[in-house]
Scaffold this active site. Structure first.
Site, PDB file in Angstrom:
ATOM      1  CG  HIS A 143      -2.050   0.874   1.272  1.00 51.89           C
ATOM      2  ND1 HIS A 143      -2.211   1.874   2.282  1.00 51.89           N
ATOM      3  CD2 HIS A 143      -3.138   1.199   0.253  1.00 51.89           C
ATOM      4  CE1 HIS A 143      -3.289   2.526   1.805  1.00 51.89           C
ATOM      5  NE2 HIS A 143      -3.863   2.025   0.723  1.00 51.89           N
ATOM      6  CE  LYS A 145      -1.382   4.696  -1.438  1.00 48.82           C
ATOM      7  NZ  LYS A 145      -2.129   4.384  -0.336  1.00 48.82           N
ATOM      8  CG  ASP A 150      17.406  12.739 -11.100  1.00 45.96           C
ATOM      9  OD1 ASP A 150      17.712  11.819 -11.745  1.00 45.96           O
ATOM     10  OD2 ASP A 150      17.029  13.760 -11.723  1.00 45.96           O
ATOM     11  CG  HIS A 337      -7.849   8.256   0.443  1.00 51.42           C
ATOM     12  ND1 HIS A 337      -6.519   8.160   0.034  1.00 51.42           N
ATOM     13  CD2 HIS A 337      -8.512   7.092   0.580  1.00 51.42           C
ATOM     14  CE1 HIS A 337      -6.150   7.054  -0.229  1.00 51.42           C
ATOM     15  NE2 HIS A 337      -7.363   6.168   0.285  1.00 51.42           N
ATOM     16  CE  LYS A 339      -4.048   7.042   2.765  1.00 49.75           C
ATOM     17  NZ  LYS A 339      -5.332   6.262   2.893  1.00 49.75           N
ATOM     18  CG  ASP A 344      -0.194  17.122  23.037  1.00 52.74           C
ATOM     19  OD1 ASP A 344      -1.354  17.017  23.102  1.00 52.74           O
ATOM     20  OD2 ASP A 344       0.789  16.398  23.776  1.00 52.74           O
TER      21      ASP A 344
END
Length: 419
Positions: A143, A145, A150, A337, A339, A344
């Site tokens: 999952h 990404k 370079d 979507h 995450k 704090d």
């Protein structure tokens, strides 16, 4: 009927054995990996069109290498544009590698892959369904990404490649709200190292060639491994003007402990943004404990679900948290979507992992833990905007009798590990 019943029972027994034995074998290969505290420069993108405008520009300017890992690449006009850029760079002599999850990118046609390879792009599929544990291996997905260009610029976050990610999908999942980081600095080396590890797991080259290609940047001795278990920031060396952070990839059972450590650090406030809220029992207990010691808990989730039963699976957890004083918002300006976890003003977690059991126990994920107060405050402003685009979910709504919803909740609870 008797034969059918026996066959069904044997099938269920096979599924259980496949999953348990497959998981047992998987955990024997899991190793702790993560960076020490690093310094880098960050940009955060919350809209796909802005992200991919910048991302495609970076790809087009590549001079040596483009390494890309996505969970989902769609066979649509946006995917075709993405492929055309990779092919053009490969034909210019840039080394281009594309790694995609086998099931997440199932719609990518063989002809498109063949076309990429003819142009010089190296293509591989991560985490194929394999014997002797096909059911378990079908549920363990890559999952992550990750993109590295370079060895200087890295990208990490929640966006994939497809029309919906640039707000050109179908309602009600449009517009698409997500968080994605652009990272410049020493972390790009680690992202490349993680990409190469996944690449060699997925290809016939095998792990034996991983050491030949990895960058000799992070030598993890015993002290580093011990430190990698702690998410609290402690100064280890002098930093430039960059943002202090760590990158931690996870799989198997590693993420649960990291989330628990984050929650235990909270003294004033916890903010969680996630498309799917299906915590483990241990994490739920930690959240309840935080509320009882006076910590504010705010959770942002989508109003509209993109997968069957994921919303109903979250309701039983929300009831318990709402009774203890948590605040839950449902995002209504498209699909949410993102995450993110903010503790704090100490630490913020942005990455690829959802707040659900699939990310906790099955998926391969990678998260960035940020220890910069100014950057965390910027993220709080982003969350505040998302909350303004949301409506509170009340305990009264969840406790109102609804037979159909109750039946869906029962079913969701049964399969919540796989949602």
């Amino acid at each position: 009927m008797y034969v059918l019943g026996i066959s069904l029972l044997l099938f269920i027994i096979w599924l259980v054995l496949d999953f348990r034995l497959g998981r047992k074998r998987h955990l024997t290969f899991v190793r702790d990996r993560g960076t020490p505290v690093l310094s880098g420069r960050f940009e955060i993108f919350t809209h796909g069109k802005e992200l991919f405008r910048d991302y495609f520009d970076v790809l087009r300017q590549a001079e040596k290498r483009i390494y890309v890992l996505f969970y989902i690449v769609k066979d649509d006009p946006f995917g075709e544009e993405f492929f055309s850029i990779l092919k053009a760079k490969a034909q210019e002599g840039v080394e281009v590698r594309l790694l995609v999850d086998r099931l997440g990118s199932l719609t990518v046609k063989k002809a498109a892959v063949a076309d990429l390879r003819r142009a010089g792009v190296k293509v591989a599929f991560s985490d194929r369904v394999e014997l002797p544990f096909p059911f378990y291996s079908a549920n363990v997905r890559n999952h992550r990404k990750i993109s590295v260009v370079d060895e200087k610029i890295g990208f990490l976050g929640g966006f994939n490649i497809g029309m919906e990610y640039i707000d050109e999908g179908s309602p009600p999942l449009n517009p698409w709200r997500d968080y994605h980081l652009k990272i410049t600095g020493e972390s790009a080396h680690f992202l490349q190292e993680e990409f190469l590890l996944d690449w060699h797991r997925a290809t016939s080259a095998g792990l034996k060639n991983f050491q030949k290609e990895r960058l000799p940047v992070f030598v993890r001795g015993a002290a580093d491994m011990e430190a990698s278990a702690e998410l609290t920031f402690s100064p280890q060396r002098d930093f430039d003007a960059g943002i202090r952070h760590r990158l931690i990839p996870t799989e198997g059972n590693q993420l649960e402990e990291l989330f628990i450590q984050l929650i235990q650090q909270a003294e004033e406030k916890i903010m969680i943004g996630t498309p799917y809220f299906i915590p483990s029992r241990r994490i739920l207990d930690e959240l309840l404990g935080a509320l009882r010691r006076g910590v504010e808990l705010t959770i942002v989730v989508p109003f509209t679900a993109d997968h069957i039963l994921v919303q109903e699976a979250s309701f039983r957890y929300f009831r318990r948290l709402l009774r203890e004083g948590a605040v839950v918002y449902q995002y209504k300006n498209g699909f949410y979507h993102a995450k993110i976890i903010v503790i704090d003003d100490k630490v913020c977690d942005i990455g690829t992992a959802n707040f659900d059991k699939r990310s906790l126990y099955l998926n391969k994920e990678i998260n960035c833990y940020i220890y910069d107060a100014d950057f965390i405050n910027r993220l709080k402003d982003v969350l505040a905007k998302d909350i303004r685009d949301s409506e509170p979910l009340t305990l009264e709504t969840l406790e109102k009798p609804n037979l159909f919803r109750s039946l869906k909740e029962i079913l969701a609870r049964t399969v919540s590990y796989f949602l």
